[in-house]
Scaffold this motif. Structure first.
Motif, PDB file in Angstrom:
ATOM      1  N   ALA A   1      45.247 -13.297 -15.778  1.00 13.42           N
ATOM      2  CA  ALA A   1      46.008 -14.551 -15.821  1.00 13.42           C
ATOM      3  C   ALA A   1      45.115 -15.674 -16.340  1.00 13.42           C
ATOM      4  O   ALA A   1      45.541 -16.493 -17.163  1.00 13.42           O
TER       5      ALA A   1
ATOM      6  N   TYR B   1      47.758 -18.071 -18.130  1.00 11.16           N
ATOM      7  CA  TYR B   1      48.945 -18.201 -17.291  1.00 11.16           C
ATOM      8  C   TYR B   1      48.590 -19.034 -16.063  1.00 11.16           C
ATOM      9  O   TYR B   1      47.623 -18.727 -15.370  1.00 11.16           O
ATOM     10  N   PRO B   2      49.339 -20.069 -15.772  1.00  6.16           N
ATOM     11  CA  PRO B   2      49.065 -20.826 -14.541  1.00  6.16           C
ATOM     12  C   PRO B   2      49.390 -19.960 -13.317  1.00  6.16           C
ATOM     13  O   PRO B   2      50.407 -19.265 -13.295  1.00  6.16           O
TER      14      PRO B   2
ATOM     15  N   HIS C   1      50.457 -20.836 -10.607  1.00  2.67           N
ATOM     16  CA  HIS C   1      51.674 -21.275  -9.930  1.00  2.67           C
ATOM     17  C   HIS C   1      52.943 -20.849 -10.685  1.00  2.67           C
ATOM     18  O   HIS C   1      54.047 -21.231 -10.283  1.00  2.67           O
ATOM     19  N   SER C   2      52.795 -20.036 -11.749  1.00  4.63           N
ATOM     20  CA  SER C   2      53.975 -19.475 -12.409  1.00  4.63           C
ATOM     21  C   SER C   2      54.771 -18.689 -11.369  1.00  4.63           C
ATOM     22  O   SER C   2      54.196 -17.953 -10.561  1.00  4.63           O
ATOM     23  N   ARG C   3      56.062 -18.845 -11.411  1.00  2.08           N
ATOM     24  CA  ARG C   3      56.889 -18.215 -10.370  1.00  2.08           C
ATOM     25  C   ARG C   3      56.747 -16.707 -10.351  1.00  2.08           C
ATOM     26  O   ARG C   3      56.708 -16.094  -9.288  1.00  2.08           O
ATOM     27  N   TRP C   4      56.632 -16.070 -11.529  1.00  2.00           N
ATOM     28  CA  TRP C   4      56.515 -14.604 -11.545  1.00  2.00           C
ATOM     29  C   TRP C   4      55.188 -14.160 -10.940  1.00  2.00           C
ATOM     30  O   TRP C   4      55.133 -13.112 -10.291  1.00  2.00           O
ATOM     31  N   ILE C   5      54.131 -14.960 -11.107  1.00  2.00           N
ATOM     32  CA  ILE C   5      52.843 -14.627 -10.478  1.00  2.00           C
ATOM     33  C   ILE C   5      52.938 -14.865  -8.977  1.00  2.00           C
ATOM     34  O   ILE C   5      52.491 -14.030  -8.175  1.00  2.00           O
TER      35      ILE C   5
ATOM     36  N   TRP D   1      55.603 -14.794  -7.074  1.00  2.00           N
ATOM     37  CA  TRP D   1      56.431 -13.741  -6.486  1.00  2.00           C
ATOM     38  C   TRP D   1      55.659 -12.420  -6.408  1.00  2.00           C
ATOM     39  O   TRP D   1      55.731 -11.702  -5.410  1.00  2.00           O
TER      40      TRP D   1
ATOM     41  N   LYS E   1      58.040 -10.900 -16.687  1.00  2.00           N
ATOM     42  CA  LYS E   1      57.604 -12.290 -16.491  1.00  2.00           C
ATOM     43  C   LYS E   1      58.809 -13.246 -16.580  1.00  2.00           C
ATOM     44  O   LYS E   1      58.823 -14.184 -17.365  1.00  2.00           O
TER      45      LYS E   1
ATOM     46  N   ILE F   1      60.364 -15.575 -14.642  1.00  2.00           N
ATOM     47  CA  ILE F   1      60.526 -16.954 -14.147  1.00  2.00           C
ATOM     48  C   ILE F   1      59.187 -17.640 -14.031  1.00  2.00           C
ATOM     49  O   ILE F   1      58.165 -17.031 -13.977  1.00  2.00           O
TER      50      ILE F   1
END
Length: 154
Positions: A70, A75-76, A78-82, A84, A152, A154
């Motif tokens: 990441a 990729y941040p 705090h990305s929702r898919w990360i 989750w 990926k 959300i």
């Protein structure tokens, strides 16, 4: 180049983690369905070894490679898919920790029963039902984690 190597390690370790878990569960389940105490003793001994050898090591490798990928990909976290994926991974881990303890108890009870030529005690079957009950949500969590990692969404 770093990203491809880390991605390869991440995918390889996820294969070992999921594959060992699924394979161990399959053989443990059907050894128990057979009610053959000697078969259960042998299978449960190897399930415990596989869990320590493969599952425990890859359970550490997965987040390490995942967070590093990441970072490399930008990729941040705090990305929702990360978020989750991490939540589901922690949930699966919370199921796995008592499962390891249960598997060691199941192994010991089965070994004693096989050695003594006695049936498995009722406590064995209570532990086994708990083992199954914890394995189901962990399996479902991993299926969703795979989906989040690929889509990926959300």
């Amino acid at each position: 180049m770093d990203y491809l190597v880390v991605k390869w390690l991440h995918i390889l370790s996820s294969t070992f983690l999921f594959g060992t878990g699924l394979g161990s569960a399959w053989y443990m389940l059907f050894a128990n369905v057979s009610r053959d105490v000697r078969a259960i003793a042998v299978v449960s001994r190897y399930v415990v070894i596989a869990d320590w050898l493969f599952t425990a090591t890859t359970a550490v490798i997965q987040p390490a490679t995942g967070f590093y990928m990441a970072h490399l990909a930008g990729y941040p976290l705090h990305s929702r898919w990360i978020m989750w994926s991490v939540t589901l991974y922690v949930m699966a881990g919370a199921c796995w920790l008592p499962v390891v303890w249960l598997q060691m108890r199941l192994r010991d009870l089965a070994a004693s029963a096989a050695r003594d030529g006695t049936p498995l005690p009722p406590r064995y079957w209570t532990y086994f039902r708990t083992w199954v009950a914890l394995g189901v949500p962990a399996f479902i969590a991993f299926v969703f984690i795979f989906w989040f990692m690929v889509a990926k969404p959300i």
